[in-house]
Design a protein around this motif. Structure first.
Motif, PDB file in Angstrom:
ATOM      1  N   ALA A 210       0.745  -1.143   0.110  1.00  0.00           N
ATOM      2  CA  ALA A 210       0.033  -0.022  -0.026  1.00  0.00           C
ATOM      3  C   ALA A 210       0.886   1.545  -0.046  1.00  0.00           C
ATOM      4  O   ALA A 210       0.219   2.072  -0.104  1.00  0.00           O
ATOM      5  CB  ALA A 210      -0.869  -0.053   1.187  1.00  0.00           C
TER       6      ALA A 210
ATOM      7  N   ALA B 290       2.696   4.350  -1.308  1.00  0.00           N
ATOM      8  CA  ALA B 290       2.543   5.242  -2.612  1.00  0.00           C
ATOM      9  C   ALA B 290       3.948   4.939  -3.308  1.00  0.00           C
ATOM     10  O   ALA B 290       3.886   5.449  -4.382  1.00  0.00           O
ATOM     11  CB  ALA B 290       2.271   6.480  -2.281  1.00  0.00           C
TER      12      ALA B 290
ATOM     13  N   LEU C 211      -0.264  -1.474  -5.102  1.00  0.00           N
ATOM     14  CA  LEU C 211      -1.339  -0.613  -5.440  1.00  0.00           C
ATOM     15  C   LEU C 211      -0.854   0.935  -5.772  1.00  0.00           C
ATOM     16  O   LEU C 211      -1.478   1.703  -6.291  1.00  0.00           O
ATOM     17  CB  LEU C 211      -2.235  -0.385  -3.863  1.00  0.00           C
ATOM     18  CG  LEU C 211      -2.732  -1.504  -3.567  1.00  0.00           C
ATOM     19  CD1 LEU C 211      -3.607  -1.415  -2.257  1.00  0.00           C
ATOM     20  CD2 LEU C 211      -3.696  -2.211  -4.349  1.00  0.00           C
ATOM     21  N   ALA C 212       0.546   1.029  -5.796  1.00  0.00           N
ATOM     22  CA  ALA C 212       1.266   2.124  -6.284  1.00  0.00           C
ATOM     23  C   ALA C 212       1.301   1.851  -7.759  1.00  0.00           C
ATOM     24  O   ALA C 212       0.765   2.908  -8.665  1.00  0.00           O
ATOM     25  CB  ALA C 212       2.508   2.297  -5.864  1.00  0.00           C
TER      26      ALA C 212
ATOM     27  N   ASP D  57      -0.546  -0.427  -9.609  1.00  0.00           N
ATOM     28  CA  ASP D  57      -1.840  -0.501 -10.305  1.00  0.00           C
ATOM     29  C   ASP D  57      -2.772   0.217  -9.119  1.00  0.00           C
ATOM     30  O   ASP D  57      -3.369  -0.744  -8.514  1.00  0.00           O
ATOM     31  CB  ASP D  57      -1.983  -1.950 -10.416  1.00  0.00           C
ATOM     32  CG  ASP D  57      -1.099  -2.653 -11.431  1.00  0.00           C
ATOM     33  OD1 ASP D  57      -1.246  -2.265 -12.457  1.00  0.00           O
ATOM     34  OD2 ASP D  57      -0.665  -3.518 -11.076  1.00  0.00           O
ATOM     35  N   PRO D  58      -2.925   1.483  -9.227  1.00  0.00           N
ATOM     36  CA  PRO D  58      -4.038   1.925  -8.444  1.00  0.00           C
ATOM     37  C   PRO D  58      -5.531   1.546  -8.516  1.00  0.00           C
ATOM     38  O   PRO D  58      -5.792   1.347  -9.635  1.00  0.00           O
ATOM     39  CB  PRO D  58      -3.889   3.664  -8.717  1.00  0.00           C
ATOM     40  CG  PRO D  58      -2.744   3.609  -9.552  1.00  0.00           C
ATOM     41  CD  PRO D  58      -2.498   2.406 -10.289  1.00  0.00           C
ATOM     42  N   LEU D  59      -6.081   1.492  -7.533  1.00  0.00           N
ATOM     43  CA  LEU D  59      -7.490   1.097  -7.463  1.00  0.00           C
ATOM     44  C   LEU D  59      -8.351   2.366  -7.667  1.00  0.00           C
ATOM     45  O   LEU D  59      -8.000   3.485  -7.066  1.00  0.00           O
ATOM     46  CB  LEU D  59      -7.796   0.392  -6.173  1.00  0.00           C
ATOM     47  CG  LEU D  59      -6.888  -0.966  -6.168  1.00  0.00           C
ATOM     48  CD1 LEU D  59      -7.314  -1.584  -4.748  1.00  0.00           C
ATOM     49  CD2 LEU D  59      -7.319  -2.015  -7.435  1.00  0.00           C
TER      50      LEU D  59
ATOM     51  N   GLN E  31      -4.968   4.163  -0.874  1.00  0.00           N
ATOM     52  CA  GLN E  31      -5.031   2.908  -1.982  1.00  0.00           C
ATOM     53  C   GLN E  31      -5.649   1.774  -1.116  1.00  0.00           C
ATOM     54  O   GLN E  31      -6.054   0.709  -1.613  1.00  0.00           O
ATOM     55  CB  GLN E  31      -3.793   2.704  -2.417  1.00  0.00           C
ATOM     56  CG  GLN E  31      -3.580   3.856  -3.745  1.00  0.00           C
ATOM     57  CD  GLN E  31      -4.515   3.797  -4.434  1.00  0.00           C
ATOM     58  OE1 GLN E  31      -5.144   2.665  -5.013  1.00  0.00           O
ATOM     59  NE2 GLN E  31      -4.683   4.722  -5.448  1.00  0.00           N
TER      60      GLN E  31
ATOM     61  N   ASN F 268      -9.238   2.108  -0.629  1.00  0.00           N
ATOM     62  CA  ASN F 268      -9.944   1.743  -1.698  1.00  0.00           C
ATOM     63  C   ASN F 268     -10.066  -0.129  -1.819  1.00  0.00           C
ATOM     64  O   ASN F 268     -10.784  -0.432  -2.122  1.00  0.00           O
ATOM     65  CB  ASN F 268      -9.242   2.129  -2.877  1.00  0.00           C
ATOM     66  CG  ASN F 268      -9.496   3.671  -2.950  1.00  0.00           C
ATOM     67  OD1 ASN F 268     -10.503   4.357  -2.611  1.00  0.00           O
ATOM     68  ND2 ASN F 268      -8.454   4.237  -3.908  1.00  0.00           N
ATOM     69  N   TRP F 269      -8.733  -0.464  -1.562  1.00  0.00           N
ATOM     70  CA  TRP F 269      -8.708  -1.994  -1.623  1.00  0.00           C
ATOM     71  C   TRP F 269      -9.723  -2.638  -0.452  1.00  0.00           C
ATOM     72  O   TRP F 269     -10.720  -3.664  -0.775  1.00  0.00           O
ATOM     73  CB  TRP F 269      -7.463  -2.574  -1.186  1.00  0.00           C
ATOM     74  CG  TRP F 269      -7.419  -4.061  -1.411  1.00  0.00           C
ATOM     75  CD1 TRP F 269      -7.215  -4.863  -2.422  1.00  0.00           C
ATOM     76  CD2 TRP F 269      -7.499  -4.975  -0.173  1.00  0.00           C
ATOM     77  NE1 TRP F 269      -7.307  -6.211  -2.068  1.00  0.00           N
ATOM     78  CE2 TRP F 269      -7.176  -6.375  -0.665  1.00  0.00           C
ATOM     79  CE3 TRP F 269      -7.293  -4.772   1.214  1.00  0.00           C
ATOM     80  CZ2 TRP F 269      -7.066  -7.466   0.168  1.00  0.00           C
ATOM     81  CZ3 TRP F 269      -7.226  -5.890   2.115  1.00  0.00           C
ATOM     82  CH2 TRP F 269      -7.082  -7.136   1.486  1.00  0.00           C
TER      83      TRP F 269
END
Ligand code: FMN
Length: 199
Positions: free
Chosen positions: A8, A10, A42-43, A45-47, A103, A106-107
């Motif tokens: 997670a 950034a 998640l950096a 492939d951002p959600l 992020q 968001n997950w």
């Protein structure tokens, strides 16, 4: 054993939380060299957030969704399938302004779905993501362990527990913005937590 690693930070490169999460995975694979590993960064492939369009898509019957709505729901469906398939979840979690990075939020928003990963019964809520071990690599610039300023741990215990994930192991690396000695000490403390978690 299927491992799902969620990074997670950034930062695509050099994140301490990613580094500690990687160390957790190394230990898990030492226990089970055949373990499967899926890494979701998640950096890289951002959600998307749970915005008005997402909520409209989720609350529209599958047969009536537009192609855009179906595609939006499919993103969350895939994330849910990944966590359902995991025996062990490893989360790399930096502290950002006393909370979790957007992020990761968001997950969590994506995988928390009524009737699928939790449900309400006559006896109250029931989490459906059961039987999983969760390791959390918590990294902080300052030091918050056990203090009121650590709002992350109560939040993560609450939301993961709500979804049925109650076997949680917290690994702390703190003081990482407190100079080179702080980094050395913080990472050494994380190693000690790791050793205890895998003793
Ligand atoms: C936007 C932002 C907010 C942060 N907020 C906090 C904070 O509230 N408390 C804290 O101790 N450290 C805070 N930090 C420091 C990070 O927790 C620390 O640098 C951590 O190592 C970042 O994780 P990473 O190395 O995996 O990227 C913040 C860093 C950033 C970039």
């Amino acid at each position: 054993m299927n491992i799902l690693q969620i990074n997670a930070s950034a930062r695509r490169q050099g994140g301490h939380s990613t580094g500690v999460a990687d160390s957790i995975v190394v230990r898990l694979r030492a226990q089970d060299p055949g373990a499967g590993l899926l890494v979701r960064d998640l950096a890289s492939d951002p959600l998307p957030p749970q915005d008005e369009e997402a909520l409209a898509a989720l609350t529209t019957a599958a047969a009536e969704r537009s192609p855009e709505q179906a595609a939006r729901v499919a993103i969350d469906d895939a994330l849910i399938a990944e966590v359902q398939a995991a025996d062990v979840v490893v989360l790399g979690v930096p502290m950002y302004n006393f909370g979790v990075p957007v992020q990761l939020k968001n997950w969590i928003d994506a995988i928390a779905r009524a009737g699928v990963t939790f449900r309400y019964t006559e006896k109250g809520p029931q989490g459906l993501l059961t039987g999983k071990k969760v390791y959390l690599a918590l990294t902080r610039g300052g030091r918050h362990r056990g203090a009121e300023t650590d709002t992350q741990v109560p939040y993560l215990k609450t939301v993961l527990g709500f979804l049925g994930m109650t076997d949680l192991h917290f690994i702390y690396a703190e003081g990482l913005n407190m100079g080179p000695d702080g980094v050395r000490q913080g990472l050494a403390e994380a190693e000690a937590d790791l050793a205890a978690a895998f003793a």
